[in-house]
Design an enzyme around this catalytic site. Structure first.
Site, PDB file in Angstrom:
ATOM      1  N   ASP A 205     -60.864  -7.270  22.220  1.00  0.00           N
ATOM      2  CA  ASP A 205     -59.427  -7.374  21.936  1.00  0.00           C
ATOM      3  C   ASP A 205     -58.564  -6.945  23.119  1.00  0.00           C
ATOM      4  OD1 ASP A 205     -59.770  -8.209  19.276  1.00  0.00           O
ATOM      5  OD2 ASP A 205     -60.080  -6.153  18.623  1.00  0.00           O
TER       6      ASP A 205
ATOM      7  N   ASP B 103     -64.333  -4.134  10.576  1.00  0.00           N
ATOM      8  CA  ASP B 103     -63.109  -4.712  11.113  1.00  0.00           C
ATOM      9  C   ASP B 103     -61.911  -4.222  10.305  1.00  0.00           C
ATOM     10  OD1 ASP B 103     -61.554  -6.703  12.703  1.00  0.00           O
ATOM     11  OD2 ASP B 103     -61.266  -7.581  10.709  1.00  0.00           O
TER      12      ASP B 103
ATOM     13  N   HIS C 241     -58.915   0.677   9.149  1.00  0.00           N
ATOM     14  CA  HIS C 241     -57.822   1.522   8.693  1.00  0.00           C
ATOM     15  C   HIS C 241     -57.020   0.875   7.575  1.00  0.00           C
ATOM     16  CE1 HIS C 241     -56.570  -1.002  12.046  1.00  0.00           C
ATOM     17  NE2 HIS C 241     -55.368  -1.054  11.492  1.00  0.00           N
TER      18      HIS C 241
END
Length: 1562
Positions: A693, A572, A575
């Site tokens: 999402d 999760d 980045h």
């Protein structure tokens, strides 16, 4: 036509060695920056790294990798070393090892190099005491170097139900454990997912949640949520239940499990934060956040007290936002006085400097004083700022924290104020105000950013209906902006408040994910660019466990608990996760599960940055989202991008070559393998129809689009993903925080929503994982995807009618025409949501939109035929409106399923009887050779042009670039799709050549058999099977050729293979140019001087060219019979004591070369040395074309060949005639013989001055009797009949060759092996023995050819000081009619150095060699003239029609252009002289020898690259300046290759010595 029995296909896949050719400096090529190695259970593989010897990185090259070469456990920081070795290669270094475990690995190359010097490539020697850079270079100390780190990723080996699960077969479904309910009730849900065709479930986090109830805001990472269990359980009991559930998933439901890992943050109320506030970014460990915290706290207070300022708490319009911002400025920003964090406090600073003035301990350095005096204006101010601030850094951590260095400031002020303290303090105030001006500007810019970011956030949250704050008042619960900080409550008293204020996590739009936005270099929190997650505290890991030991260990335990249960992780917020942390935790997880499957989302906005994460973390699949597509065109683009190769792609088999893997792990066993190049690729994708999402199709597009959207995803050649609820048509994106309903238990999931259609699509997706060829077509609102198996050619075709909002319901669609293809319907559906339907209201269970799945009729399928052959037309069924999909299966009609295997077999059998002459016909043949022999020319490909060769090499020169790049758009591929002309040409010419070479007939039949099968496939597949057939044949032909040319040099490397093959290329039969007027064989071979210009008739066989090339092209390749034939053929035409320049099949040979004879003698020497018959060759009888050796007779007269001489007698005749003097006029002199030459040029005179030096000398200013033989031909420039380079006199290379011959004959005389007279007769009648003549030349050479460094020494040599242009060299000629040309610096010296090194003073020779290196050596060849010479013209253009007498019609052929054959002699001279110098010196011989070896190969790096990329597969005759291509050059020249082969042969002997040195240190 003979048939070949196809052998059975082996059950096991071959051992694959994936080869990576490194750059010259050892780095990885940019196009291979991402390397992914497939991991296949049934196939062993290895990785090989290869470096060209002579590359910068080739000395002591060692691979360092953290792949555990010794079988030990993997450790990211533990690098194993493996030396690159020579193996059997003379020109390449190889490092290879087996790949036996998955994961991400790093590597780099270390090596040693010698630092270059400006003198290395300049003529830097001017006197005898100067250092010789060429010699000095090999004694310089090595310096250790290393390349940057590179990466390769090995895929995990996933299995399900005992069978491999390829990554492209994954069909994943995301589920929320919270909505599944207690774990003991999961079984029906798991069964439903399995029935729907999913094989992997992704669980969003199931740990205890924090105060927000978000599954991504974890309260306790080490314990599962209580709500997953109906009864109270300990953490260990919960983990045990989870393990049992996962086992049930695998064994009962055939589902693997993946879970989210949340490492980047924790819930704001995590209990452990009270004990470990250092785990976050607080004001104690991150004081730079203080200003941001104070601003944040003030905004919290402002939200609470908003009514006190007379403002409405509701925000409805942009004007309301503006009023809020003005109030923030007035009541928050201004009172905070944030500028105090930026500026210098003037008066305290002045006082500190005043004190420092009195101490007067520091002064300004002289260079700083000088800089200060020179600068003015802004540059002076900036210099003063940098000097005064010194090392005092400031990160806005305290008010008035900025300051200057008092001592340095006092010192510089003393200079500025000339010692006046009061004046200095006044100046200081002015300077500080100037400095503060910049800091105030910085403050103003930050405040502007603060206002902007607050305003944009308020607009989004208050005015956007989709925001959770829409319609909410500004108060303590719904603050003006979410707080960036959380304050935790300490568990014990006495904890400083600064330790308890923790930064919340979030993300930055467009930020660099590799930058820590909470770090001291960032103002993200102050400027409020962080889009915050107010329920999560950002964790402060640092970069290693030592930076925050408790936190790293806590997260390690969390990771290990999950790794023991799940088959994979989804990272999760990857980045924003510190990359060092993710590396560490994934390494720990892989210790438990080496085949851990890792997926992640990366919102970096940069493919390069994505690649960093993928490589370092070992991310196996990057999540890509179909819902990001805004229309059907973009949808098709995503499907095309995320996997597969085009249909008809050139076979991967074409990339592989047979080879050997040396298995160090098993006693250096040699394993037969296929060596294939590694290809760069994009990171593997997991393509989601909709993530948890994403807004669902009903929100973002239309509900109908759910079916075509998921069908497109399922047909994409990558892993696929979906979200629970998508198939059931949930009407909206579910909020993972606020949603508390549960999934419905479905009695039959196939009857709900997408149901049956999705299940079939999922199963189809897994089934066609190996169908790696893909065609994606977009047309209006339709997307068509065709997946095809690359071997069986079975396929699946899907048509989807997209249903984006606003798209027309009726769109044009061209019915697909599938040539040569049969089509079978599979299924067709249309999704029909109920008009205006809403999901049933249910407070406890999640329900989808009411809908039904309409079964559509099978699509109408019709077969037709046109000029391209049979085709199947696929028509859409009725009612194929938006929301429809259809799937059909395809197969090729009349297709041989094992065609790939059939093509790749029996080539060895078909080529087993081919001779080298036959191989020349099969592989090569220029246009003129072909026309001369079978009457047809080279193939012309439309939009490409003519091939270099008629034979298979002509095609393969293009295919070797087309295949690795899969360049199906290449003109050749287009031509192959248009018809079978190329196929017929290939086999047709072989049938014609079977008349000359009957052994070619089986190969012609082999091709015919394969072409018959290829002609049955659809036209779009013809390029694939043509390439595979030609590749298979080419490999077999090359192997056959190399087998017929034994020898260490020939078979030592790719480069020597390529060079040796030029022997086959340049030696062949043409009707018009044999070795004898009448041949006993219909297929006798003669050597072409160069292709494509010197191929037929009298222009094919040149005396000097043949014998310069002979040792390399024929002797080193073991072609002794052909070498013998050429020596005898030319020897038979000996006339006037000369070997002819042009043989012309012995009919009308021409004797206008003074050097051909001496190269012939050198070739005889070499033949006697290398050939099995040895000196016995000297007694071989040779019929004489001209019986008396003087008089011309017709070739077909009775006198021709009526007399014979032995080879020894021919040699003696050459020496006798030269000693006595040669003088004649060419037979048939005049325009018919040479239209360019003046009459005087036909007069040939050669003699020896025994009284002076014994050199052979001859020629005149109107002819050119050496290899530099360009005759002027331009009337416009006035140079017709004027040679560019007469070189009349004694030529340095001829003197060297003369000396070599004299040395050899003298040696034979001394050993009693010379049976003829041991003397010649001089012009004055005196006898001169060979020994005397040899000694005379030896004693004379230095005096006549050396040009000393110091002009004062000229008197000791025959030097005209006035004509010297460059010193420290050997002159090119002696005694020329134009004396100044004697002093020209040319590369011919290296020939003499090589064949007669005893002539040279070693010290002088080394000086001259350095100058050759600095002045004449070029990227590929040797400059034929000193660039400082007034005649230097380096660009050769034979078509130049100018009036310039120095270049017209190519008169400058040898006046600067760079000839390659001389490189071979130059390298041999360098080798011999350098090695002798090293042995003479004695000390440091080991290192010096290694450097010599490296330097020699460094000179060949460009040559290796050139031949590998050449369409002619050869080395050119010459290049223009600095290696530029010359259009008028032969593309493959005999002596260019031949001389280099011999250089390599001699270097190989040095290689043995180097190996002994290296082995002694191993």
């Amino acid at each position: 036509m003979s048939r070949f029995a196809t052998p059975n296909q082996p059950d096991r896949a071959p051992f694959m060695v994936w080869n990576l050719d490194l750059n010259e400096d050892g780095t990885t090529p940019k196009d291979k920056s991402f390397i992914r190695l497939p991991s296949v259970l049934s196939q062993s593989c290895a990785i090989r790294f290869r470096i060209l010897i002579g590359s910068t990185a080739s000395i002591d090259a060692t691979l360092h990798t953290n792949y555990p070469l010794d079988g030990s456990p993997y450790a990211r920081t533990k690098f194993h070393q493996k030396r690159f070795n020579f193996g059997s290669s003379q020109t390449e270094l190889i490092c290879e090892f087996r790949i036996q475990r998955p994961g991400p690995y790093q590597y780099y190359v270390s090596y040693k190099s010698v630092d270059g010097s400006d003198d290395d490539r300049t003529d830097s020697i001017s006197c005898a005491t100067d250092t010789n850079p060429t010699l000095d270079r090999i004694y310089r100390a090595f310096k250790s170097r290393r390349t940057p780190t590179s990466y390769f990723l090995v895929d995990p080996q996933l299995t399900l139900a005992g069978k491999p699960l390829p990554l492209d077969a994954i069909a994943l479904q995301s589920v929320s454990p919270k909505w599944l309910g207690p774990m003991k009730n999961w079984s029906p849900h798991l069964a439903a997912s399995s029935k729907m065709g999913y094989n992997m479930l992704h669980f969003i986090p199931m740990q205890q949640r924090g105060g927000s109830d978000s599954p991504y805001s974890l309260f306790n990472q080490l314990e599962l949520s209580d709500e997953l269990f109906e009864e109270k359980k300990t953490a260990e009991q919960k983990d045990q239940k989870l393990r049992e559930t996962l086992l049930e998933m695998v064994h009962k439901h055939r589902l693997l499990g993946v879970t989210d890992m949340v490492w980047n943050h924790t819930a704001y109320n995590s209990d452990w934060l009270r004990d470990h506030p250092e785990a976050g970014f607080n004001l104690e460990n991150s004081p730079h956040l203080r200003g941001a915290y104070e601003l944040d706290a003030a905004l919290v207070k402002f939200s609470r007290d908003l009514s006190d300022y007379g403002l409405d708490r509701m925000v409805h319009t942009p004007e309301d936002v503006d009023r809020l911002l003005k109030a923030v400025d007035e009541h928050v920003v201004q009172p905070l006085r944030l500028w105090e964090f930026y500026v210098i406090d003037v008066e305290p600073t002045v006082e500190a400097v005043r004190v420092a003035w009195d101490v007067a301990a520091e002064t300004v350095a002289a260079e700083d004083q000088l800089a200060l005096e020179k600068l003015g204006g802004d540059e002076r101010s900036e210099w003063l700022r940098a000097y005064m601030v010194g090392s005092n850094s400031h990160a806005l951590s305290t008010r008035f924290g900025r300051t200057v260095d008092p001592a340095r400031t006092a010192a510089v002020l003393r200079l500025l104020a000339h010692g006046d303290k009061d004046s200095a303090m006044t100046q200081l105030r002015g300077l500080l105000d100037l400095l503060n001006l910049a800091y105030y500007r910085e403050y103003d810019a930050d405040v502007s950013a603060i206002r902007t970011n607050i305003g944009e956030r308020v607009k989004y949250e208050r005015l956007d209906r989709g925001s959770w704050k829409f319609g909410k008042p500004v108060d303590s619960s719904f603050q003006i902006v979410d707080p960036l900080f959380t304050t935790v409550e300490a568990r014990t008293e006495g904890v400083p408040d600064d330790r308890l204020h923790l930064a919340n996590n979030g993300w930055i739009w467009g930020g660099n994910p590799l930058d820590n936005f909470a770090g001291p270099q960032s103002k993200a929190y102050l400027q409020r660019t962080v889009i915050v997650w107010g329920d999560c505290v950002k964790l402060n890991y640092g970069t290693s466990p030592q930076d925050n030991p408790w936190l790293w260990e806590h997260m390690r335990q969390y990771t290990l608990r999950m790794a023991r249960v799940f088959h994979g992780f989804r990272i999760d917020n990857c980045h924003s996760t510190p990359i060092e942390l993710a590396e560490y935790l994934l390494d720990e997880a892989r210790k438990i599960n080496p085949n851990m499957y890792v997926i992640a989302e990366l919102f970096t906005g940069s493919e390069d940055t994505d690649r960093v994460f993928v490589q370092r973390l070992g991310i196996n699949s990057l999540i890509r989202e179909a819902m990001q597509a805004w229309d059907s065109h973009e949808m098709s683009r995503l499907a095309h991008r995320h996997g597969g190769r085009p249909i008809g792609s050139l076979a991967v088999d074409c990339l592989g070559e047979p080879g050997v893997f040396v298995d160090d792990e098993h006693g250096a066993a040699h394993i037969d393998a296929v060596i294939a190049p590694l290809s760069g690729s994009l990171p593997h994708a997991m393509f989601f129809d909709c993530t948890h999402d994403n807004e669902v199709p009903a929100q973002k597009r239309t509900a109908e689009d759910a079916l075509p959207n998921t069908a497109i995803v399922a047909m994409t050649a990558c892993a696929s993903g979906s979200n629970r609820g998508y198939d059931e048509l949930y009407p909206e994106l579910l909020n993972v925080v606020h949603e508390h309903r549960r999934y419905a238990e479905l009695e039959d999931p196939l009857r709900v929503g997408l149901g049956e259609a999705k299940a079939r699509l999922n199963r189809l997706h897994a089934e066609i994982a190996q169908y790696q060829e893909v065609h994606v077509h977009h047309e209006t609102e339709y997307v068509t995807i065709h997946r095809v198996h690359p071997v069986t050619r079975e396929g699946v075709l899907m048509v989807a009618h997209c249903a984006f909002k606003g798209a027309p319901s009726q769109s044009h669609f061209d019915n697909p025409k599938l040539y040569g293809t049969a089509v079978t319907p599979e299924f067709a559906y249309r999704l029909r949501p109920e008009a205006g339907g809403h999901a049933p209201v249910d407070d406890s269970v999640l329900r989808g939109l009411p809908s039904h799945l309409e079964y559509l009729a099978a699509p109408p399928i019709h077969q037709h035929r046109d000029d391209r052959g049979m085709f199947t037309e696929l028509r859409l069924p009725e009612n194929f409106g938006p929301g429809s999909v259809l799937v059909v299966r395809t197969r090729l009609v009349d297709f041989k399923p094992n065609l790939d295997w059939k093509i790749r077999t029996c080539a060895d059998e078909a080529t087993a009887r081919l001779t080298l002459g036959a191989l020349n016909a099969v592989l090569y043949r220029c246009d003129t050779e072909e026309r001369d022999t079978i009457g047809e020319g080279v193939y012309d490909v439309p939009n490409l042009g003519t091939l270099a060769y008629c034979g298979i090499q002509g095609w393969y020169s293009h295919l070797k670039h087309i295949i690795p790049n899969n360049d199906l758009g290449h003109p050749l591929c287009g031509h192959l799709r248009q018809g079978y002309w190329a196929l017929d040409y290939v086999s047709g010419r072989l049938h014609k050549y079977s008349e000359y070479y009957p052994e070619i007939a089986p190969l012609a039949a082999w091709f015919e058999e394969r072409w018959a099968l290829v002609k049955r496939v659809p036209n779009f597949l013809v390029p694939r099977y043509f390439a595979l057939t030609m590749h298979t044949a080419y490999q077999a032909l090359v192997q056959r050729a190399l087998k017929l040319m034994p020898g260490k040099v020939v078979n030592s490397s790719r480069f020597t293979h390529e060079l040796a093959l030029t022997s086959v290329q340049l030696l062949g039969h043409v009707n018009s140019a044999g070795l004898r007027p009448i041949s006993e064989s219909k297929a006798d071979c003669s050597m072409s001087a160069g292709l494509p210009h010197f191929t037929t008739h009298h222009m094919r066989c040149w005396g000097r060219d043949v014998f310069i090339a002979l040792e390399g092209l024929l002797l080193a390749t073991g072609r002794f019979d052909e070498a013998r034939d050429h020596i005898i053929a030319f020897g038979s035409t000996l006339k006037h004591g000369l070997i002819p320049n042009l043989l012309d099949t012995g009919r009308f040979p021409r004797y206008n070369a003074r050097d051909a004879t001496w190269f012939w003698l050198q070739a005889v020497q070499a033949y006697c040395l290398h050939a099995p018959e040895g000196l016995g060759f000297l007694s071989v009888s040779v019929p004489r074309r001209f019986p008396d050796g003087e008089t011309f007779v017709e070739w077909d007269s009775d006198e021709a060949y009526s007399q014979s001489s032995t080879i020894a007698e021919l040699i003696h005749e050459v020496m006798v005639r030269h000693a006595r003097g040669i003088s004649f006029r060419e037979w048939n002199a005049g325009p018919a013989l040479d239209s360019q030459m003046r009459d005087e040029g036909f007069n040939v005179a050669i003699g020896v001055d025994f009284a002076a030096n014994g050199f052979v000398s001859g020629g005149n200013q109107w002819n050119c009797g050496t290899w530099m033989d360009k005759m002027g031909s331009s009337d416009k420039a006035g140079i017709r009949g004027v040679p560019a380079t007469p070189r009349d006199g004694a030529d340095v290379e001829i003197v060297g060759l003369q000396k070599s011959a004299l040395r050899w004959i003298s040696g034979l005389c001394n050993s009693g092996q010379w049976v003829l007279d041991d003397a010649v007769v001089a012009p004055d009648g005196s006898r001169v023995t060979y020994r005397q003549w040899n000694q005379l030349v030896h004693d004379s050479f230095e005096r006549y050819f050396w040009i000393p460094l110091d002009a004062q020494d000229d008197a000791e040599y025959h030097v005209n000081s006035a004509l010297v242009n460059r010193r420290g060299i050997y002159r090119d000629t002696y005694g020329s009619s134009a004396e100044w040309t004697d002093y020209q610096f040319r590369p011919n010296i290296s020939i003499a150095m090589t064949v007669a090194p005893e002539l040279f003073n070693p010290d002088h020779a080394l000086i001259c060699l350095h100058k050759m290196c600095a002045v004449l050596a070029a990227p590929l060849g040797m400059r034929t003239l000193d660039p400082l010479d007034m005649r230097y013209r380096p660009y050769y253009n034979n078509s130049d029609d100018s009036s310039d007498a120095f270049v017209a019609q190519g008169i400058n052929y040898h006046q600067g252009p760079e000839w390659l054959w001389l490189t071979g002699y130059y390298l041999r001279a360098l080798l011999r002289l350098m090695r002798a110098a090293v042995q003479k010196r004695g000390e440091e011989a080991e290192r010096a020898l290694r450097t010599v070896y490296h330097e020699l190969h460094a000179n060949m790096v460009n040559l290796k690259r050139h031949i590998a990329g050449s369409a002619y597969a050869g080395l050119p005759e010459l290049t223009n300046k600095d290696g530029a291509h010359c259009h008028d050059s032969c593309e493959s020249q005999a002596w260019s290759s031949g001389c280099l082969i011999i250089a390599l042969h001699e270097i190989a002997q040095l290689e043995v010595a180097v190996h002994k040195v290296l082995d002694s240190h191993t």
